[in-house]
Motif scaffolding. Structure first.
Motif, mmCIF file in Angstrom:
data_model
loop_
_atom_site.group_PDB
_atom_site.id
_atom_site.type_symbol
_atom_site.label_atom_id
_atom_site.label_comp_id
_atom_site.label_asym_id
_atom_site.label_seq_id
_atom_site.Cartn_x
_atom_site.Cartn_y
_atom_site.Cartn_z
ATOM 1 N N ASP A 1 0.808 -1.222 0.000
ATOM 2 C CA ASP A 1 0.000 0.000 0.000
ATOM 3 C C ASP A 1 0.842 1.274 0.000
ATOM 4 O OD1 ASP A 1 -2.238 -1.585 -0.069
ATOM 5 O OD2 ASP A 1 -2.642 -1.460 2.082
ATOM 6 N N HIS A 2 1.819 1.291 -0.895
ATOM 7 C CA HIS A 2 2.670 2.461 -1.065
ATOM 8 C C HIS A 2 2.833 2.787 -2.550
ATOM 9 C CE1 HIS A 2 3.736 2.067 3.161
ATOM 10 N NE2 HIS A 2 4.491 3.157 3.084
ATOM 11 N N ILE A 3 3.270 4.029 -2.800
ATOM 12 C CA ILE A 3 3.647 4.480 -4.127
ATOM 13 C C ILE A 3 5.159 4.718 -4.113
ATOM 14 C CG2 ILE A 3 3.249 6.137 -5.972
ATOM 15 C CD1 ILE A 3 0.720 4.636 -5.070
ATOM 16 N N MET A 4 5.871 4.112 -5.057
ATOM 17 C CA MET A 4 7.307 4.311 -5.174
ATOM 18 C C MET A 4 7.593 5.361 -6.252
ATOM 19 S SD MET A 4 6.971 1.733 -3.296
ATOM 20 C CE MET A 4 6.013 0.656 -4.345
ATOM 21 N N THR A 5 8.457 6.318 -5.916
ATOM 22 C CA THR A 5 8.866 7.365 -6.857
ATOM 23 C C THR A 5 10.267 7.054 -7.370
ATOM 24 O OG1 THR A 5 7.555 9.024 -5.671
ATOM 25 C CG2 THR A 5 9.270 9.838 -7.154
ATOM 26 N N TRP A 6 10.402 7.017 -8.693
ATOM 27 C CA TRP A 6 11.679 6.686 -9.331
ATOM 28 C C TRP A 6 12.108 7.816 -10.264
ATOM 29 C CZ3 TRP A 6 13.913 2.005 -7.997
ATOM 30 C CH2 TRP A 6 13.075 1.076 -7.363
ATOM 31 N N ALA A 7 13.385 8.197 -10.201
ATOM 32 C CA ALA A 7 13.957 9.098 -11.193
ATOM 33 C C ALA A 7 14.432 8.271 -12.376
ATOM 34 C CB ALA A 7 15.127 9.875 -10.590
ATOM 35 N N ILE A 8 14.185 8.762 -13.596
ATOM 36 C CA ILE A 8 14.523 8.032 -14.822
ATOM 37 C C ILE A 8 15.715 8.712 -15.487
ATOM 38 C CG2 ILE A 8 13.674 7.191 -17.034
ATOM 39 C CD1 ILE A 8 10.805 7.649 -15.951
ATOM 40 N N ASP A 9 16.798 7.972 -15.669
ATOM 41 C CA ASP A 9 17.936 8.526 -16.387
ATOM 42 C C ASP A 9 17.542 8.743 -17.851
ATOM 43 O OD1 ASP A 9 20.473 8.179 -18.168
ATOM 44 O OD2 ASP A 9 21.255 8.639 -16.179
ATOM 45 N N PRO A 10 17.695 9.963 -18.377
ATOM 46 C CA PRO A 10 17.194 10.251 -19.729
ATOM 47 C C PRO A 10 17.965 9.562 -20.847
ATOM 48 C CG PRO A 10 18.432 12.122 -18.872
ATOM 49 C CD PRO A 10 18.285 11.149 -17.738
ATOM 50 N N VAL A 11 19.147 9.028 -20.545
ATOM 51 C CA VAL A 11 19.942 8.354 -21.567
ATOM 52 C C VAL A 11 19.857 6.838 -21.445
ATOM 53 C CG1 VAL A 11 22.262 8.035 -22.506
ATOM 54 C CG2 VAL A 11 21.537 10.297 -21.717
ATOM 55 N N SER A 12 20.075 6.323 -20.225
ATOM 56 C CA SER A 12 20.160 4.875 -20.036
ATOM 57 C C SER A 12 18.849 4.230 -19.602
ATOM 58 C CB SER A 12 21.230 4.557 -18.989
ATOM 59 O OG SER A 12 20.825 5.034 -17.706
ATOM 60 N N ALA A 13 17.881 5.030 -19.164
ATOM 61 C CA ALA A 13 16.604 4.555 -18.615
ATOM 62 C C ALA A 13 16.776 3.869 -17.264
ATOM 63 C CB ALA A 13 15.885 3.610 -19.583
ATOM 64 N N THR A 14 17.951 3.993 -16.646
ATOM 65 C CA THR A 14 18.166 3.434 -15.315
ATOM 66 C C THR A 14 17.265 4.141 -14.310
ATOM 67 O OG1 THR A 14 20.462 2.907 -15.819
ATOM 68 C CG2 THR A 14 19.868 3.053 -13.494
ATOM 69 N N LEU A 15 16.719 3.373 -13.369
ATOM 70 C CA LEU A 15 15.801 3.907 -12.365
ATOM 71 C C LEU A 15 16.511 4.073 -11.028
ATOM 72 C CD1 LEU A 15 12.671 1.706 -13.178
ATOM 73 C CD2 LEU A 15 13.133 4.031 -13.940
ATOM 74 N N THR A 16 16.298 5.214 -10.390
ATOM 75 C CA THR A 16 16.843 5.483 -9.058
ATOM 76 C C THR A 16 15.695 5.766 -8.109
ATOM 77 O OG1 THR A 16 18.857 6.436 -10.002
ATOM 78 C CG2 THR A 16 18.367 6.956 -7.701
ATOM 79 N N LEU A 17 15.594 4.997 -7.033
ATOM 80 C CA LEU A 17 14.507 5.172 -6.074
ATOM 81 C C LEU A 17 14.689 6.473 -5.301
ATOM 82 C CD1 LEU A 17 11.975 3.961 -4.703
ATOM 83 C CD2 LEU A 17 13.522 2.903 -3.042
ATOM 84 N N LEU A 18 13.640 7.313 -5.308
ATOM 85 C CA LEU A 18 13.680 8.572 -4.578
ATOM 86 C C LEU A 18 12.927 8.516 -3.272
ATOM 87 C CD1 LEU A 18 13.114 11.152 -7.467
ATOM 88 C CD2 LEU A 18 15.283 10.347 -6.509
ATOM 89 N N ASP A 19 11.796 7.797 -3.262
ATOM 90 C CA ASP A 19 10.953 7.835 -2.068
ATOM 91 C C ASP A 19 9.889 6.758 -2.121
ATOM 92 O OD1 ASP A 19 10.290 8.843 0.377
ATOM 93 O OD2 ASP A 19 9.551 10.778 -0.351
ATOM 94 N N ARG A 20 9.342 6.459 -0.955
ATOM 95 C CA ARG A 20 8.181 5.589 -0.814
ATOM 96 C C ARG A 20 7.129 6.361 -0.032
ATOM 97 N NH1 ARG A 20 9.939 0.284 -1.934
ATOM 98 N NH2 ARG A 20 12.209 0.013 -1.790
ATOM 99 N N THR A 21 5.915 6.422 -0.569
ATOM 100 C CA THR A 21 4.864 7.245 0.025
ATOM 101 C C THR A 21 3.612 6.402 0.243
ATOM 102 O OG1 THR A 21 5.720 9.126 -1.239
ATOM 103 C CG2 THR A 21 3.533 9.363 -0.255
ATOM 104 N N SER A 22 2.969 6.569 1.375
ATOM 105 C CA SER A 22 1.724 5.858 1.638
ATOM 106 C C SER A 22 0.708 6.137 0.547
ATOM 107 C CB SER A 22 1.149 6.282 2.991
ATOM 108 O OG SER A 22 -0.178 5.788 3.147
#
Length: 388
Positions: free
Chosen positions: A309-330
């Motif tokens: 029951d959370h939403i995960m926020t990911w930053a997307i690298d504009p070149v490689s499409a690699t995902l970096t976790l920024l936060d977890r929110t209820s």
């Protein structure tokens, strides 16, 4: 669709009079020209179909406008490109005496916040859980979960649906005994160039790939590559193309993972680039991933997980499409089945199925992060959120 977490209240009061008063139109029968939100639901004693809300992006508030259209279990909704018609997947197991669900079409009456029925046709197999519309507005697609298949329909100039012009029924199973005992089509997605259709099959751990004839709405097996195959036990549920048109993001329901796929526009092929787990390493309770959305610039991705029951926020690298976790929110409730970004990119809305509410969470456009707490609005068994 889920069986591990229940898919099956608040009594709502219409806000139509107060909205009219705000606009200086007390007693009028139409609403001001504001953004609308349509909500598909699981129907039952307290829910009768598709509901309408007025959306105020300045305050991030919803004002209930009542039942837009009575419809049988309209668990997913899709708008035509011109926003004049809306289609619903009626997730039922029997229609007109046959083992089939149904697809319903409506004309949008924006002024009255109502949906005017056009027609309803069989979905060709039981339990349709997803519906989509192509770029022309004349092809409507559905994924039949329980019946393990997919179909396409042609919509005429007024939006009326034909009987199915293409239908596919899959066979086989995968490794998760209680969820992958048979095919379970869960999503129909049209490619950015409107030439391909992708059918996520949670039960077979694959995505079926078809060529689309937009003139006839017929689907044909793709001669270059017939499918993309996921890791066994993944359960590919949802697919969404990134705004750059180069990548597709796949939500794996059973593995609770998010996978980035490279899209090849010539052949229609998908190739894995990057995959991340959605759950914390120390979290071991039953959970099922449900949906992914982006901001309009494609800098951030948001993924929802039921049970956790959370939403995960990911930053997307504009070149490689690699995902970096920024936060977890209820998620602001239980069992976030669907999420939607509002048209201003300032708010994320969450349809929480088992707490009977829609959560509205403020979003920081610069950092992509979500506020820890948001407002909550009552809605019985919300399943799908569509802005118009």
């Amino acid at each position: 669709m889920t069986h591990s977490i229940s898919r099956r209240s608040f009594i709502k009061e219409a806000a139509l009079v107060s909205l009219a008063a705000e606009a200086g139109l007390a007693g009028a029968k139409t609403i001001p020209e504001k953004q609308l939100l349509f909500v598909g639901t699981q129907t039952g004693p307290a829910s009768k179909g598709i509901y309408a809300f007025a959306w105020d992006a300045n305050s991030g508030s919803l004002h209930e406008l009542g039942l837009a259209a009575e419809s049988d279990n309209p668990t997913f909704l899709a708008l035509s490109p011109d926003n004049k018609r809306l289609y619903a997947a009626n997730e039922i197991n029997e229609y007109q005496g046959a083992k089939s669900g149904a697809i319903s079409g409506f004309t949008v009456d924006r002024a009255a916040a109502k949906l005017i029925p056009l027609n309803t046709v069989p979905s060709t197999a039981s339990g349709p859980c997803h519906v989509a519309v192509d770029a022309t507005g004349h092809t409507v697609l559905c994924a039949n979960y329980s019946g393990g298949g997919a179909a396409s329909f042609h919509a005429d100039a007024q939006g009326h649906l034909s009987e199915a012009v293409s239908e596919f029924h899959y066979h086989g199973h995968s490794v998760v005994a209680d969820r992958q005992e048979a095919p379970h089509a869960h999503r129909a997605t049209v490619s950015p160039d409107n030439r391909f259709v992708y059918i996520n099959d949670l039960g077979l751990d694959c995505i079926h790939i078809y060529r689309l004839d937009a003139a006839t709405s017929k689907l044909m097996p793709n001669p270059s590559v017939l499918q993309w195959t996921a890791k066994p036990g993944s359960g590919p549920r949802a697919l969404r193309f990134h705004p750059n048109g180069k990548w597709a993001f796949c939500i794996h329901e059973l593995a609770c993972a998010l996978e980035v796929l490279k899209w090849e526009p010539h052949s229609g092929a998908l190739t894995s680039i990057h995959r991340v787990d959605l759950l914390p390493k120390d979290y071991h309770q039953p959970s099922l991933a449900s949906e992914v959305v982006f901001d309009r610039q494609g800098k951030f991705a948001y993924a929802a997980v039921r049970g956790y029951d959370h939403i995960m926020t990911w930053a997307i690298d504009p070149v490689s499409a690699t995902l970096t976790l920024l936060d977890r929110t209820s998620a602001g409730g239980r069992t976030p089945r669907h999420i939607a970004m509002d048209p201003t990119d300032s708010w994320l809305l969450v349809a929480n199925q088992d707490s009977d509410n829609i959560a509205v969470i403020r979003r920081d456009k610069q950092t992509g992060k979500l506020q820890k707490a948001g407002e909550s609005y009552p809605q019985v068994k919300p399943q799908c959120l569509v802005f118009i």
